[in-house]
Design an enzyme around this catalytic site. Structure first.
Site, PDB file in Angstrom:
ATOM      1  NE  ARG A   1      -3.899  -2.118   2.165  1.00 39.72           N
ATOM      2  CZ  ARG A   1      -3.626  -3.078   3.051  1.00 39.72           C
ATOM      3  NH1 ARG A   1      -2.645  -2.934   3.901  1.00 39.72           N
ATOM      4  NH2 ARG A   1      -4.348  -4.174   3.062  1.00 39.72           N
TER       5      ARG A   1
ATOM      6  CE  LYS B   1      -1.823  13.182 -15.241  1.00 37.98           C
ATOM      7  NZ  LYS B   1      -2.333  13.156 -16.635  1.00 37.98           N
TER       8      LYS B   1
ATOM      9  CD  GLU C   1       4.928  16.707 -24.329  1.00 39.34           C
ATOM     10  OE1 GLU C   1       4.286  17.614 -23.758  1.00 39.34           O
ATOM     11  OE2 GLU C   1       4.408  15.667 -24.786  1.00 39.34           O
TER      12      GLU C   1
ATOM     13  CE  LYS D   1       3.697  16.879 -15.459  1.00 38.72           C
ATOM     14  NZ  LYS D   1       3.685  15.586 -16.107  1.00 38.72           N
TER      15      LYS D   1
ATOM     16  CD  GLU E   1      -4.927  14.827 -14.473  1.00 37.02           C
ATOM     17  OE1 GLU E   1      -5.510  13.765 -14.519  1.00 37.02           O
ATOM     18  OE2 GLU E   1      -4.403  15.397 -15.439  1.00 37.02           O
TER      19      GLU E   1
ATOM     20  NE  ARG F   1      -1.442  17.398 -12.254  1.00 33.19           N
ATOM     21  CZ  ARG F   1      -0.714  16.285 -12.140  1.00 33.19           C
ATOM     22  NH1 ARG F   1      -0.760  15.343 -13.048  1.00 33.19           N
ATOM     23  NH2 ARG F   1       0.078  16.103 -11.114  1.00 33.19           N
TER      24      ARG F   1
ATOM     25  CG  ASN G   1      -4.133  17.775 -21.561  1.00 30.98           C
ATOM     26  OD1 ASN G   1      -3.252  16.931 -21.586  1.00 30.98           O
ATOM     27  ND2 ASN G   1      -5.141  17.732 -20.710  1.00 30.98           N
TER      28      ASN G   1
ATOM     29  CG  HIS H   1      -0.989  16.721 -25.280  1.00 35.76           C
ATOM     30  ND1 HIS H   1      -0.107  17.780 -25.305  1.00 35.76           N
ATOM     31  CD2 HIS H   1      -0.279  15.648 -24.837  1.00 35.76           C
ATOM     32  CE1 HIS H   1       1.086  17.367 -24.860  1.00 35.76           C
ATOM     33  NE2 HIS H   1       1.008  16.074 -24.573  1.00 35.76           N
TER      34      HIS H   1
ATOM     35  CG  HIS I   1      -4.010  12.565 -27.180  1.00 32.14           C
ATOM     36  ND1 HIS I   1      -4.494  13.108 -26.012  1.00 32.14           N
ATOM     37  CD2 HIS I   1      -2.775  12.097 -26.886  1.00 32.14           C
ATOM     38  CE1 HIS I   1      -3.585  12.974 -25.048  1.00 32.14           C
ATOM     39  NE2 HIS I   1      -2.538  12.370 -25.564  1.00 32.14           N
TER      40      HIS I   1
ATOM     41  CG  HIS J   1       3.152  11.831 -26.940  1.00 30.29           C
ATOM     42  ND1 HIS J   1       1.778  11.914 -26.891  1.00 30.29           N
ATOM     43  CD2 HIS J   1       3.621  12.738 -26.042  1.00 30.29           C
ATOM     44  CE1 HIS J   1       1.435  12.832 -25.991  1.00 30.29           C
ATOM     45  NE2 HIS J   1       2.530  13.338 -25.468  1.00 30.29           N
TER      46      HIS J   1
HETATM   47  N1  NAD Z   1       3.399  10.182 -15.806  1.00 27.18           N
HETATM   48  C1  NAD Z   1       3.278  11.210 -16.612  1.00 27.18           C
HETATM   49  O1  NAD Z   1       2.892  12.293 -16.191  1.00 27.18           O
HETATM   50  C2  NAD Z   1       3.644  11.045 -18.068  1.00 27.18           C
HETATM   51  C3  NAD Z   1       3.780  12.149 -18.890  1.00 27.18           C
HETATM   52  C4  NAD Z   1       4.157  11.947 -20.199  1.00 27.18           C
HETATM   53  C5  NAD Z   1       4.385  10.677 -20.680  1.00 27.18           C
HETATM   54  N2  NAD Z   1       4.235   9.606 -19.845  1.00 27.18           N
HETATM   55  C6  NAD Z   1       4.504   8.246 -20.309  1.00 27.18           C
HETATM   56  O2  NAD Z   1       5.871   8.144 -20.638  1.00 27.18           O
HETATM   57  C7  NAD Z   1       6.030   7.158 -21.656  1.00 27.18           C
HETATM   58  C8  NAD Z   1       6.931   7.705 -22.716  1.00 27.18           C
HETATM   59  O3  NAD Z   1       8.179   8.057 -22.141  1.00 27.18           O
HETATM   60  P1  NAD Z   1       9.501   8.059 -23.010  1.00 27.18           P
HETATM   61  O4  NAD Z   1       9.280   8.911 -24.181  1.00 27.18           O
HETATM   62  O5  NAD Z   1      10.616   8.334 -22.122  1.00 27.18           O
HETATM   63  O6  NAD Z   1       9.534   6.561 -23.571  1.00 27.18           O
HETATM   64  P2  NAD Z   1      10.426   5.311 -23.150  1.00 27.18           P
HETATM   65  O7  NAD Z   1      10.429   5.130 -21.714  1.00 27.18           O
HETATM   66  O8  NAD Z   1       9.972   4.194 -24.012  1.00 27.18           O
HETATM   67  O9  NAD Z   1      11.886   5.765 -23.636  1.00 27.18           O
HETATM   68  C9  NAD Z   1      12.124   5.918 -25.013  1.00 27.18           C
HETATM   69  C10 NAD Z   1      13.224   4.952 -25.502  1.00 27.18           C
HETATM   70  O10 NAD Z   1      14.480   5.487 -25.133  1.00 27.18           O
HETATM   71  C11 NAD Z   1      15.226   4.548 -24.362  1.00 27.18           C
HETATM   72  N3  NAD Z   1      16.036   5.348 -23.480  1.00 27.18           N
HETATM   73  C12 NAD Z   1      15.634   6.064 -22.411  1.00 27.18           C
HETATM   74  N4  NAD Z   1      16.667   6.748 -21.912  1.00 27.18           N
HETATM   75  C13 NAD Z   1      17.749   6.456 -22.663  1.00 27.18           C
HETATM   76  C14 NAD Z   1      19.102   6.866 -22.657  1.00 27.18           C
HETATM   77  N5  NAD Z   1      19.543   7.761 -21.775  1.00 27.18           N
HETATM   78  N6  NAD Z   1      19.933   6.328 -23.558  1.00 27.18           N
HETATM   79  C15 NAD Z   1      19.493   5.454 -24.471  1.00 27.18           C
HETATM   80  N7  NAD Z   1      18.219   5.055 -24.556  1.00 27.18           N
HETATM   81  C16 NAD Z   1      17.363   5.558 -23.657  1.00 27.18           C
HETATM   82  C17 NAD Z   1      14.177   3.689 -23.741  1.00 27.18           C
HETATM   83  O11 NAD Z   1      14.692   2.442 -23.354  1.00 27.18           O
HETATM   84  C18 NAD Z   1      13.154   3.586 -24.869  1.00 27.18           C
HETATM   85  O12 NAD Z   1      13.559   2.617 -25.794  1.00 27.18           O
HETATM   86  C19 NAD Z   1       4.648   6.796 -22.150  1.00 27.18           C
HETATM   87  O13 NAD Z   1       4.276   5.527 -21.660  1.00 27.18           O
HETATM   88  C20 NAD Z   1       3.760   7.873 -21.549  1.00 27.18           C
HETATM   89  O14 NAD Z   1       2.449   7.411 -21.265  1.00 27.18           O
HETATM   90  C21 NAD Z   1       3.876   9.774 -18.551  1.00 27.18           C
HETATM   91 ZN    ZN Z   2       2.682  14.878 -24.052  1.00 22.57          ZN
END
Ligand code: NAD
Ligand code: ZN
Ligand code: NAD
Ligand code: ZN
Lengths: 371, 371
Positions: free
Chosen positions: B127, B149, B191, B235, B245, B249, B253, B256, B260, B273
């Site tokens: 938990r 999030k 972003e 942020k 939210e 917040r 978007n 977006h 999207h 994205h």
């Molecule tokens: N929680 C939130 O508020 C929030 C906000 C935006 C996006 N997200 C989520 O984040 C995800 C996308 O994140 P992302 O774009 O980082 O994708 P990701 O985690 O898939 O990373 C992108 C790619 O880069 C690689 N990578 C990461 N760091 C690296 C480095 N330093 N060197 C070499 N390779 C590296 C990863 O292994 C992956 O293959 C989505 O699932 C999305 O829903 C969450």
């Molecule tokens: Zn985004």
């Protein structure tokens, strides 16, 4: 005859309503009053299991629909071995298929397992939707449905995956207990007696006034109502003072230290949870008496209540005392190597201590061996 | 060169530290200072994926162990299709096998996917245990790691299962970006530009001062540091004012809404994205100009930045305009039937409105079709 217990938390206050026949008013209760509308949205996902649903599903749905809710249903398999992430994903699937929204509400109709799983699904669907608890087992009514703990089991441990998520309403209809198996009933009576010992002397004496506590038909409607009200009040009081388990909540573990050891050493087969707690309460009582924290006469009064409920008060035969002592050491209630016990100091009050020597525990357990 | 951004929330305040080379000081950062020890326990579960771990795993572990933490590692498969409940259970398994406790800490070393999954596992293991975010992708640094999030995907929808769970520390080492694929880098720049437009005019003009934004090697260390600092500040500021939210917040978007739609209509294959957000920002900018909310010259400045980052600013060829309009209607950002848009009013400020007619959206999209 109806009680409403307000649970006041910094962010998530809600009511526990105990009202005979209220299952048929579930929809109206969920609307709230004109002054305090509950705003639970239009869509409801009713989660239950076939055992409970066959008795009460239709009435719950009829009442919800009459109040204007659109109801989708999700039935999960009955039993602790289904309290898993996999079963959980069935709730998520149903939520998606039926397009439940952030403003929508999950309703848990069932025992503690349905309540815990539905609560956890609600905690995590779209990062949190409303949940209403409609507990149908006595244990869920007096314990599981109150306090906001939700979760599922990991294959290797109970309730390891979970979240705190408060319900928006807990609606208890004591009449549904008529179909509850008698052994489930008795097991929960152990927790009721627990509240009497650690928190509520008035509840304790009311229980003493009843000739028998072993099955529903031996209880007057008044006693049942009082029992539910006092128990819910006790738990609600303790958890509102300590929502996230920092301190006071620990007293709810009265009887659970040795209880858990007995439960797990017998493979959750020989004794059920409530029976194990009954045994644990006897042990804790004897320890408290041995340490001169509690009067022997009061411990006797507790013993009599447990007997009246036909609950076990001795260790299951064949159980190994050393195994119990070892099991206490690995239990999560251990603090810096010392086992933590909840011990009564008078009827209605208890303390938490880790100052119990192994010798005392051992002596008490020896006296409790099967005859 | 080092920035520390405090994020003050009612219950869970924490720091975001941006410090080149800090990966090798992860352990010390996690200890906190003498005045403010972080109390993250002794046991750490480091969660990563093979792509990131091969570059940075050993250094992270060495630093943690040197600071006295006992480290267990859990590697998850790389990629969005693995962001599931099933993969999550691997984290739970590792937590159990290595006996992580309530006082222990999960460390997420990776992009947004690792961050979201580790955060959710931490939110729900026992938990709730501590989580430290060590984002390694630019997107995770400026967006995913901040705000609390967390979640995983349902087979039929992104991030449907999740929880709010704030990290105890976010540690950003900009130097790890050297190994990030260039397309991932650019996507996140969208972003960053977004924060400039909706929140931080100073960031916007700093971005304008750079001749190119298309790859890491074209950015000075100073600009990178400033970019990260301003983005995290933006942020953090927005989410601390609106942790769950309710309102503000929503401005995050920006880009977006149509983004999207474009992303999902092209099956998440043609544009990623960030690229979709870039396209969505161009559309939102044109809508704002058409409604005389924003100056055309400012929209031009935004367009120039997106070009400098080699981000797309037109719709992918072959995409159907009507399909976009339909998609907007089923998106969750719809409010009482009206699509909700974030529109800039000047550089550094934006409003949220559902007063955009379909005709205007259509006209803007027509002008944005592939040439
Ligand atoms: N929680 C939130 O508020 C929030 C906000 C935006 C996006 N997200 C989520 O984040 C995800 C996308 O994140 P992302 O774009 O980082 O994708 P990701 O985690 O898939 O990373 C992108 C790619 O880069 C690689 N990578 C990461 N760091 C690296 C480095 N330093 N060197 C070499 N390779 C590296 C990863 O292994 C992956 O293959 C989505 O699932 C999305 O829903 C969450
Ligand atoms: Zn985004
Ligand atoms: N969240 C908490 O704070 C908390 C507290 C205590 C226990 N629990 C959890 O609760 C669970 C145990 O709850 P339980 O004892 O209710 O078990 P349960 O949910 O399995 O219910 C016991 C049995 O009775 C059946 N049943 C329930 N109501 C009935 C009715 N009215 N008529 C006929 N049959 C009925 C159930 O289908 C089941 O077969 C455990 O998983 C435990 O971890 C949670
Ligand atoms: Zn119990």
């Amino acid at each position: 005859m109806q009680s409403v217990i307000p649970v006041n938390l910094p962010q998530h206050s809600y009511n526990i309503a105990i009202a005979p026949g209220s299952l048929d008013q579930l929809g109206t209760w969920m609307q709230g009053t004109e002054a305090y509308p509950l705003k639970l949205g239009k869509k409801v996902l009713l989660v239950s299991n076939p055992t409970v649903f066959q008795h009460y599903g239709e009435r719950a749905i009829a009442s919800l629909e009459q109040a204007g809710f659109a109801v989708a249903t999700c039935l999960l398999s009955d039993g602790e071995r289904h309290k898993t992430l996999e079963t959980l994903s069935q709730i998520y699937d149903a939520a998606l298929t039926n397009r439940l929204e952030r403003s929508s509400t999950f309703v848990a109709l069932g025992g503690g397992i349905i309540g815990d799983m539905t609560g956890f699904a609600a905690a995590t669907w779209l990062r949190g939707v409303n949940v209403v608890q409609v507990p149908t087992s006595l244990l869920a009514m007096v314990d599981a449905a109150i306090g906001g703990k939700t979760g599922v089991n990991h294959p290797n441990g109970k309730n390891l995956i979970g979240a705190f998520h408060q319900p928006r309403l807990v609606l208890i209809d004591p009449q549904v207990l008529q179909t509850l198996p008698v052994r489930e009933f008795r097991a929960a009576i152990a927790e009721v007696i627990k509240y009497g010992v650690i928190w509520d002397a008035d509840l304790f004496t009311q229980l003493e006034a009843a000739p028998q506590l072993d099955q529903l038909s031996n209880l007057s409607a008044e006693l049942l109502q009082a029992m539910l009200t006092h128990s819910c009040q006790a738990k609600a009081h303790v958890v509102s003072k300590d929502e996230k388990e920092a301190g006071l909540r620990a007293i709810l573990n009265y009887g659970h230290t040795i209880g858990h050891a007995v439960e797990s050493l017998t493979g959750y087969q020989v004794v059920n949870h409530g029976e194990a707690v009954a045994i644990g309460m006897v042990a804790a009582a004897q320890i408290a008496v041995a340490l001169q924290l509690w009067q022997g006469t009061d411990a006797q009064r507790q013993l009599k209540l447990l007997h009246n409920a036909h609950l076990p008060t001795r260790l299951p035969s064949g159980i190994d005392l050393d195994a119990i002592l070892t099991s206490l050491q690995v239990d999560k209630k251990v603090e810096a190597g010392q086992v933590r016990f909840v011990l009564p100091t008078q009827i209605g009050a208890a303390i938490v201590t880790n100052q119990v020597s192994t010798t005392v525990i051992q002596q008490v357990l020896e006296h409790m061996q099967a005859v």
